[in-house]
Design an enzyme around this catalytic site. Sequence first.
Site, PDB file in Angstrom:
ATOM      1  N   THR A  37     -28.131   1.387 -33.410  1.00 51.57           N
ATOM      2  CA  THR A  37     -27.544   0.104 -33.819  1.00 51.57           C
ATOM      3  C   THR A  37     -28.642  -0.894 -34.182  1.00 51.57           C
ATOM      4  O   THR A  37     -28.368  -1.904 -34.807  1.00 51.57           O
ATOM      5  CB  THR A  37     -26.702  -0.507 -32.675  1.00 51.57           C
ATOM      6  OG1 THR A  37     -27.474  -0.421 -31.475  1.00 51.57           O
ATOM      7  CG2 THR A  37     -25.392   0.223 -32.486  1.00 51.57           C
ATOM      8  N   ASP A  38     -29.883  -0.584 -33.766  1.00 52.39           N
ATOM      9  CA  ASP A  38     -30.927  -1.618 -33.882  1.00 52.39           C
ATOM     10  C   ASP A  38     -31.349  -1.895 -35.320  1.00 52.39           C
ATOM     11  O   ASP A  38     -31.838  -2.974 -35.614  1.00 52.39           O
ATOM     12  CB  ASP A  38     -32.133  -1.327 -32.977  1.00 52.39           C
ATOM     13  CG  ASP A  38     -32.907  -0.083 -33.355  1.00 52.39           C
ATOM     14  OD1 ASP A  38     -32.341   0.792 -34.040  1.00 52.39           O
ATOM     15  OD2 ASP A  38     -34.074   0.019 -32.956  1.00 52.39           O
ATOM     16  N   SER A  69     -58.114   8.883 -23.566  1.00 49.56           N
ATOM     17  CA  SER A  69     -56.832   9.026 -22.892  1.00 49.56           C
ATOM     18  C   SER A  69     -56.849  10.229 -21.966  1.00 49.56           C
ATOM     19  O   SER A  69     -57.217  11.340 -22.381  1.00 49.56           O
ATOM     20  CB  SER A  69     -55.696   9.189 -23.896  1.00 49.56           C
ATOM     21  OG  SER A  69     -54.504   9.515 -23.186  1.00 49.56           O
ATOM     22  N   GLY A 126     -43.208  11.854 -26.838  1.00 48.10           N
ATOM     23  CA  GLY A 126     -42.307  12.412 -27.844  1.00 48.10           C
ATOM     24  C   GLY A 126     -40.935  12.786 -27.299  1.00 48.10           C
ATOM     25  O   GLY A 126     -40.287  13.674 -27.821  1.00 48.10           O
ATOM     26  N   LEU A 129     -38.602   8.231 -24.658  1.00 47.79           N
ATOM     27  CA  LEU A 129     -38.747   7.183 -23.646  1.00 47.79           C
ATOM     28  C   LEU A 129     -39.817   6.180 -24.075  1.00 47.79           C
ATOM     29  O   LEU A 129     -40.301   5.379 -23.304  1.00 47.79           O
ATOM     30  CB  LEU A 129     -39.065   7.787 -22.271  1.00 47.79           C
ATOM     31  CG  LEU A 129     -38.041   8.801 -21.757  1.00 47.79           C
ATOM     32  CD1 LEU A 129     -38.451   9.346 -20.396  1.00 47.79           C
ATOM     33  CD2 LEU A 129     -36.636   8.189 -21.661  1.00 47.79           C
ATOM     34  N   GLU A 164     -46.603  -0.141 -35.702  1.00 49.93           N
ATOM     35  CA  GLU A 164     -46.010   1.200 -35.800  1.00 49.93           C
ATOM     36  C   GLU A 164     -45.428   1.424 -37.204  1.00 49.93           C
ATOM     37  O   GLU A 164     -45.580   2.493 -37.791  1.00 49.93           O
ATOM     38  CB  GLU A 164     -44.943   1.411 -34.704  1.00 49.93           C
ATOM     39  CG  GLU A 164     -44.429   2.846 -34.679  1.00 49.93           C
ATOM     40  CD  GLU A 164     -43.960   3.347 -33.310  1.00 49.93           C
ATOM     41  OE1 GLU A 164     -44.278   2.745 -32.283  1.00 49.93           O
ATOM     42  OE2 GLU A 164     -43.277   4.387 -33.286  1.00 49.93           O
ATOM     43  N   ASP A 176     -37.617  -0.844 -28.905  1.00 51.15           N
ATOM     44  CA  ASP A 176     -38.536  -0.246 -27.930  1.00 51.15           C
ATOM     45  C   ASP A 176     -39.597  -1.230 -27.450  1.00 51.15           C
ATOM     46  O   ASP A 176     -39.804  -1.418 -26.253  1.00 51.15           O
ATOM     47  CB  ASP A 176     -39.235   0.977 -28.544  1.00 51.15           C
ATOM     48  CG  ASP A 176     -38.242   2.039 -28.958  1.00 51.15           C
ATOM     49  OD1 ASP A 176     -37.049   1.883 -28.645  1.00 51.15           O
ATOM     50  OD2 ASP A 176     -38.660   3.019 -29.604  1.00 51.15           O
ATOM     51  N   TYR A 226     -33.802  10.662 -39.262  1.00 52.86           N
ATOM     52  CA  TYR A 226     -33.721   9.244 -38.906  1.00 52.86           C
ATOM     53  C   TYR A 226     -33.706   8.393 -40.183  1.00 52.86           C
ATOM     54  O   TYR A 226     -32.860   7.511 -40.355  1.00 52.86           O
ATOM     55  CB  TYR A 226     -34.925   8.882 -38.030  1.00 52.86           C
ATOM     56  CG  TYR A 226     -35.009   7.440 -37.607  1.00 52.86           C
ATOM     57  CD1 TYR A 226     -34.319   6.978 -36.489  1.00 52.86           C
ATOM     58  CD2 TYR A 226     -35.790   6.525 -38.308  1.00 52.86           C
ATOM     59  CE1 TYR A 226     -34.407   5.658 -36.081  1.00 52.86           C
ATOM     60  CE2 TYR A 226     -35.887   5.201 -37.915  1.00 52.86           C
ATOM     61  CZ  TYR A 226     -35.193   4.775 -36.803  1.00 52.86           C
ATOM     62  OH  TYR A 226     -35.287   3.459 -36.412  1.00 52.86           O
TER      63      TYR A 226
HETATM   64  P1  ADP Z   1     -42.203   8.632 -27.890  1.00 54.92           P
HETATM   65  O1  ADP Z   1     -42.495   7.215 -28.269  1.00 54.92           O
HETATM   66  O2  ADP Z   1     -40.762   8.958 -27.912  1.00 54.92           O
HETATM   67  O3  ADP Z   1     -42.825   9.044 -26.594  1.00 54.92           O
HETATM   68  P2  ADP Z   1     -43.772   9.179 -30.235  1.00 54.92           P
HETATM   69  O4  ADP Z   1     -44.016  10.405 -31.021  1.00 54.92           O
HETATM   70  O5  ADP Z   1     -43.231   7.985 -30.931  1.00 54.92           O
HETATM   71  O6  ADP Z   1     -42.857   9.582 -28.995  1.00 54.92           O
HETATM   72  O7  ADP Z   1     -45.132   8.726 -29.549  1.00 54.92           O
HETATM   73  C1  ADP Z   1     -45.942   9.646 -28.861  1.00 54.92           C
HETATM   74  C2  ADP Z   1     -47.371   9.453 -29.291  1.00 54.92           C
HETATM   75  O8  ADP Z   1     -47.873   8.177 -28.802  1.00 54.92           O
HETATM   76  C3  ADP Z   1     -48.315  10.477 -28.693  1.00 54.92           C
HETATM   77  O9  ADP Z   1     -48.329  11.676 -29.422  1.00 54.92           O
HETATM   78  C4  ADP Z   1     -49.638   9.733 -28.775  1.00 54.92           C
HETATM   79  O10 ADP Z   1     -50.148   9.751 -30.085  1.00 54.92           O
HETATM   80  C5  ADP Z   1     -49.240   8.294 -28.441  1.00 54.92           C
HETATM   81  N1  ADP Z   1     -49.359   8.048 -26.984  1.00 54.92           N
HETATM   82  C6  ADP Z   1     -48.371   7.716 -26.139  1.00 54.92           C
HETATM   83  N2  ADP Z   1     -48.832   7.605 -24.860  1.00 54.92           N
HETATM   84  C7  ADP Z   1     -50.141   7.878 -24.906  1.00 54.92           C
HETATM   85  C8  ADP Z   1     -51.191   7.945 -23.913  1.00 54.92           C
HETATM   86  N3  ADP Z   1     -50.972   7.709 -22.621  1.00 54.92           N
HETATM   87  N4  ADP Z   1     -52.432   8.270 -24.354  1.00 54.92           N
HETATM   88  C9  ADP Z   1     -52.672   8.485 -25.651  1.00 54.92           C
HETATM   89  N5  ADP Z   1     -51.738   8.454 -26.603  1.00 54.92           N
HETATM   90  C10 ADP Z   1     -50.479   8.153 -26.261  1.00 54.92           C
HETATM   91 MG    MG Z   2     -42.094   6.386 -30.211  1.00 54.87          MG
END
Ligand code: ADP
Ligand code: MG
Length: 392
Positions: A37-38, A69, A126, A129, A164, A176, A226
């Site tokens: 809906t967003d 990371s 991914g 959440l 993003e 989000d 999407y």
């Molecule tokens: P979601 O937002 O649903 O978890 P996305 O594909 O949008 O999935 O985002 C995931 C991506 O965000 C990861 O593949 C990475 O590139 C980045 N990311 C998220 N958390 C971390 C983290 N703790 N360290 C490094 N990269 C991260």
């Molecule tokens: Mg995401």
Amino acid sequence: MYDLLKKFYEVFGTCEQETEARKYFAPGRVNLIGEHTDYNGGHVFPCALTIGTFAVARKRRDTALRFYSMNFEQFGVIESSVEDLVFREEDEWTNYPKGVIWAMKKNGYEIDSGMDILYYGTIPNGSGLSSSASIEVLTGFVLKDLFHVEISMTELALLGQFAENNFNGVNCGIMDQFAIAMGKKDRAIFLNTADLSYEYAPVNLGHQKIVIMNTNKKRGLSDSKYNERRKECEEALSELKAVLDINTLGELSKEEFEQYKDAIQSEVRKKRARHAVYENQRTIEAVEALKSNNLILFGKLMTESHLSLKEDYEVTGIELDTLVEEALKQKGVLGARMTGAGFGGCAVSIVDDNEVERFVKQVGEAYKKRIGYDADFYVVEIGDGPCILEEV
Ligand code: ADP
Ligand code: MG
């Protein structure tokens, strides 16, 4: 819990930089109801979680940016500079934080020197959440603190979305980043995405728990689907505009939709628009139900939301449908639905405290039998937005 400060010094050394290293946290989020809906000018109802992303960061004297990371240790330290912020495939996950620094600068905030920053996330990546929004808002929050940037939390959310969309090329809405930046313990956020007006609603679950179920299916097709759904809704809206004076599907009541739906020339687009309109109304109703402590109705609306996402919006898939179907067979379950963009990722359910253990076991077993691999389960709490953590 890891000693993040110790790890930070192991990775980046103890040499003196402009500021001492500080520790930060930003949550992940789950959307309780109001899906897809967003970007239709409708309402959403997400809440921040106590799982999220931690960072340890310090400002540097030069312009170098050094990222690390603990979730992507295979890449080691990835370096950039505040003077060279462009998207590069080989910069991997650091394109997310880089995008936020880029967005800050582009919006006129002064980021004149670099930083060393280490991340550690407890959100599965991914899975819907929003680990990406978590790392974005966290990075913005770190910059706000280290560089004394005068910026509100709402603006930080918008900057995260801007990054993003325009740096990483992901066409996400504002939900989000907003849910994460504005998170409040034991409250969900009733957000009108048309004008960003919002209200906190207490989530008094009593002896119920929020249980998140992860399909462990990566969202493969989700980006193209999407975008396809967004386009279908835009087209349906422009067809409706021929007969109605509206700017978004979110402005329509169910009755108005039923009256004018035949202006939409295809059955598929009609279904998509029906979901957008009905889901928005369901979200408004769900918040009312929660306010009057009618958890039974809230759960029922969650389940209806899933059905609409399955049948009208067609964004669920066998894995999410299986989890929801199995969840609804269990004792003590008020409702269940997919959450996030769909096609994989997570579903969310409200489950009686005393039944949670059995629920996880039974839904887990049934899922494995039907799908062939394991689902994961998280019993989550609603937490606060970003914060600076006490040094240990
Ligand atoms: P979601 O937002 O649903 O978890 P996305 O594909 O949008 O999935 O985002 C995931 C991506 O965000 C990861 O593949 C990475 O590139 C980045 N990311 C998220 N958390 C971390 C983290 N703790 N360290 C490094 N990269 C991260
Ligand atoms: Mg995401």
